[in-house]
Design an enzyme around this catalytic site. Structure first.
Site, short mmCIF file in Angstrom:
data_model
loop_
_atom_site.label_atom_id
_atom_site.label_comp_id
_atom_site.label_asym_id
_atom_site.label_seq_id
_atom_site.Cartn_x
_atom_site.Cartn_y
_atom_site.Cartn_z
N ASN A 280 46.72 -2.82 19.20
CA ASN A 280 45.61 -2.01 19.71
C ASN A 280 46.19 -0.76 20.37
O ASN A 280 46.83 -0.86 21.42
CB ASN A 280 44.82 -2.85 20.71
CG ASN A 280 43.63 -2.11 21.30
OD1 ASN A 280 43.51 -0.89 21.15
ND2 ASN A 280 42.77 -2.83 21.97
N CYS B 227 39.14 3.09 24.66
CA CYS B 227 39.28 2.82 23.20
C CYS B 227 38.20 3.52 22.37
O CYS B 227 38.33 3.62 21.15
CB CYS B 227 39.28 1.33 22.93
SG CYS B 227 40.60 0.48 23.81
N HIS C 155 37.47 0.45 15.67
CA HIS C 155 38.61 0.43 16.59
C HIS C 155 39.43 -0.83 16.28
O HIS C 155 38.88 -1.92 16.14
CB HIS C 155 38.09 0.42 18.03
CG HIS C 155 39.13 0.09 19.03
ND1 HIS C 155 40.37 0.69 19.02
CD2 HIS C 155 39.14 -0.81 20.06
CE1 HIS C 155 41.09 0.19 20.02
NE2 HIS C 155 40.36 -0.72 20.65
N1 ACO Z 1 50.48 -16.59 23.86
C1 ACO Z 1 50.25 -17.92 23.92
N2 ACO Z 1 49.20 -18.45 24.56
C2 ACO Z 1 48.33 -17.58 25.15
C3 ACO Z 1 48.54 -16.18 25.11
C4 ACO Z 1 49.66 -15.71 24.43
N3 ACO Z 1 49.92 -14.39 24.34
N4 ACO Z 1 47.53 -15.60 25.77
C5 ACO Z 1 46.71 -16.58 26.21
N5 ACO Z 1 47.21 -17.78 25.84
C6 ACO Z 1 46.63 -19.10 26.08
C7 ACO Z 1 45.78 -19.13 27.32
O1 ACO Z 1 46.57 -19.33 28.47
C8 ACO Z 1 44.88 -20.32 27.06
O2 ACO Z 1 45.59 -21.49 27.31
P1 ACO Z 1 44.86 -22.75 28.01
O3 ACO Z 1 43.77 -23.15 27.06
O4 ACO Z 1 45.96 -23.75 28.14
O5 ACO Z 1 44.34 -22.22 29.30
C9 ACO Z 1 44.66 -20.24 25.55
O6 ACO Z 1 45.73 -19.41 25.03
C10 ACO Z 1 43.33 -19.65 25.14
O7 ACO Z 1 43.09 -18.49 25.91
P2 ACO Z 1 41.79 -17.64 25.72
O8 ACO Z 1 41.80 -16.44 26.62
O9 ACO Z 1 40.58 -18.53 25.77
O10 ACO Z 1 42.00 -17.17 24.21
P3 ACO Z 1 40.98 -16.48 23.26
O11 ACO Z 1 40.78 -17.28 22.05
O12 ACO Z 1 39.77 -15.98 23.99
O13 ACO Z 1 41.81 -15.20 22.81
C11 ACO Z 1 42.01 -12.88 23.23
C12 ACO Z 1 42.25 -14.28 23.78
C13 ACO Z 1 42.83 -12.66 21.99
C14 ACO Z 1 42.41 -11.87 24.30
C15 ACO Z 1 40.50 -12.75 22.92
O14 ACO Z 1 39.72 -13.12 24.01
C16 ACO Z 1 40.14 -11.38 22.49
O15 ACO Z 1 40.53 -10.93 21.45
N6 ACO Z 1 39.33 -10.66 23.28
C17 ACO Z 1 39.03 -9.31 22.98
C18 ACO Z 1 39.91 -8.53 23.78
C19 ACO Z 1 40.43 -7.30 23.10
O16 ACO Z 1 40.53 -7.16 21.91
N7 ACO Z 1 40.78 -6.41 23.97
C20 ACO Z 1 41.37 -5.22 23.56
C21 ACO Z 1 41.05 -4.19 24.54
S1 ACO Z 1 39.36 -3.91 24.55
C22 ACO Z 1 39.05 -3.06 23.27
O17 ACO Z 1 39.91 -2.46 22.72
C23 ACO Z 1 37.65 -3.12 22.83
#
Ligand code: ACO
Length: 325
Positions: free
Chosen positions: A282, A119, A252
């Site tokens: 993304n 990225c 990004h």
């Molecule tokens: N739909 C519904 N529920 C979901 C989904 C979905 N697509 N994905 C996860 N969940 C659920 C999980 O199972 C979990 O449920 P539980 O509590 O019953 O176990 C709950 O949602 C929370 O999951 P978390 O992983 O804790 O959610 P979080 O608030 O951390 O959000 C996310 C997840 C959006 C991926 C976040 O961690 C994030 O944005 N991280 C950055 C990652 C990113 O942007 N990566 C892009 C690539 S890297 C880059 O480009 C820099």
């Protein structure tokens, strides 16, 4: 007199197939994968993304974006003396996407190569092109970010498959005495390889390891908000400017919450943040040039504006480019 690299044209391409969160959720539900528009919007700010057609590769999208950028710059492919493509999803193991783009544009001869920094790829590619222009080894460079992340997603993993989209963005840089790129800042730390990776690889005709994206979302989130602030500040320091001098911040486009947190940490007003993650998802190395081109074409970004572009991605890699547009 200092030589600057100045952006003289931008372009972009998004594949025809567009899926809203509701449409993606309906497709995933057929495979027993549960998600919702509400969850995706609340956690990421994403509302829609584009997916490439089966017969479309990074080089096809990159070439479309390049044509637009060349037209905007008012030059022909033969005027280029450097082509760099940032991608982690090349059409083939080799040759590079850049050489394919060169051929599709109907030109030959100038150096063409890919940069792989996930990225952060576009920031890395722009920095390399800027260095080559400043050293006098190139005068007109085409720099592209192009990705088909839909090919490396696991559509049974709802924590990752809702986040990404496909597309390409391009800029043409020209050596100029008028200001352009003011400062650049690049970093990497390989110890973070496992929090975001596609472990699969080709070995004697077979794919070994899982060839789909694996991510520890919370760990990536934490790392991203820290390094995006650091690299922006380092870049500003090199140019002897402050965050108050930035007209538009183009981070990004991974997640709206990471982007908003960066704006806040830099003590900038939220209305200086360029946001396209809502419409594109993304798109990895394509996200920054896609956001840049959309803002130039909509008239939001104007000649003379000071832009901070910054990226973070797998590796981990991160960096920033500060420029006068
Ligand atoms: N739909 C519904 N529920 C979901 C989904 C979905 N697509 N994905 C996860 N969940 C659920 C999980 O199972 C979990 O449920 P539980 O509590 O019953 O176990 C709950 O949602 C929370 O999951 P978390 O992983 O804790 O959610 P979080 O608030 O951390 O959000 C996310 C997840 C959006 C991926 C976040 O961690 C994030 O944005 N991280 C950055 C990652 C990113 O942007 N990566 C892009 C690539 S890297 C880059 O480009 C820099």
């Amino acid at each position: 007199m200092r030589t600057y690299s100045r952006i003289i044209g931008t372009g972009s391409y998004l594949p025809e197939k567009r899926l809203t969160n509701a449409e993606l959720a309906a497709e995933l539900a057929q495979q027993g994968v549960e998600t919702s528009d509400d969850w995706i919007v609340e956690r990421t700010g994403i509302r829609a993304r584009h997916f490439a057609a089966e017969n479309q590769g990074s080089s096809d999208m990159a070439t479309e974006a390049a044509r637009q950028a060349l037209t905007a710059a008012g030059i022909t492919p033969d005027d280029l003396d450097l082509i760099i493509v940032a991608t982690s999803t090349p059409d083939m193991v080799f040759p590079s996407v850049a050489t394919m783009v060169q051929h599709k544009l109907g030109t030959a001869g100038c150096p063409a190569f890919d940069v792989q920094a996930v990225c952060s790829g576009f920031i890395y590619a722009l920095t390399v092109a800027d260095a080559m222009i400043q050293s006098g080894s190139a005068k007109r460079a085409l720099v592209i970010g192009a990705e088909v992340f839909s090919r490396i997603l696991d559509f049974t993993d709802r924590t990752t498959c809702v986040l990404f989209g496909d597309g390409a963005g391009a800029v043409v840089l020209e050596a100029s005495e008028t200001t352009g790129i003011l400062a650049t800042d690049l970093h990497a730390d390989g110890k973070y390889k496992d929090i975001l990776c596609v472990p699969g690889h080709v070995n004697r005709g077979a794919i070994l390891g899982d060839p789909v994206l694996k991510m520890d979302g919370p760990a990536v989130f934490k790392l991203a908000v820290g390094v995006l602030e650091e690299t922006a500040r380092a870049c500003l320091l090199k140019a002897n400017l402050t965050a108050a001098d930035i007209d538009w911040l183009i981070p990004h486009q991974a997640n709206i919450r990471i982007m908003q947190s960066t704006v806040k940490k830099l003590k900038m007003s939220a209305d200086k943040l360029v946001v396209t993650v809502d419409q594109h998802g993304n798109t990895s190395a394509a996200s920054i040039p896609l956001a840049l081109d959309a803002s130039v074409r909509s008239g939001k970004i104007k000649r003379g504006d000071t832009l901070m572009l910054e990226g973070v991605g797998g590796g981990f890699t991160w960096g920033a480019v500060l420029l006068n547009y």
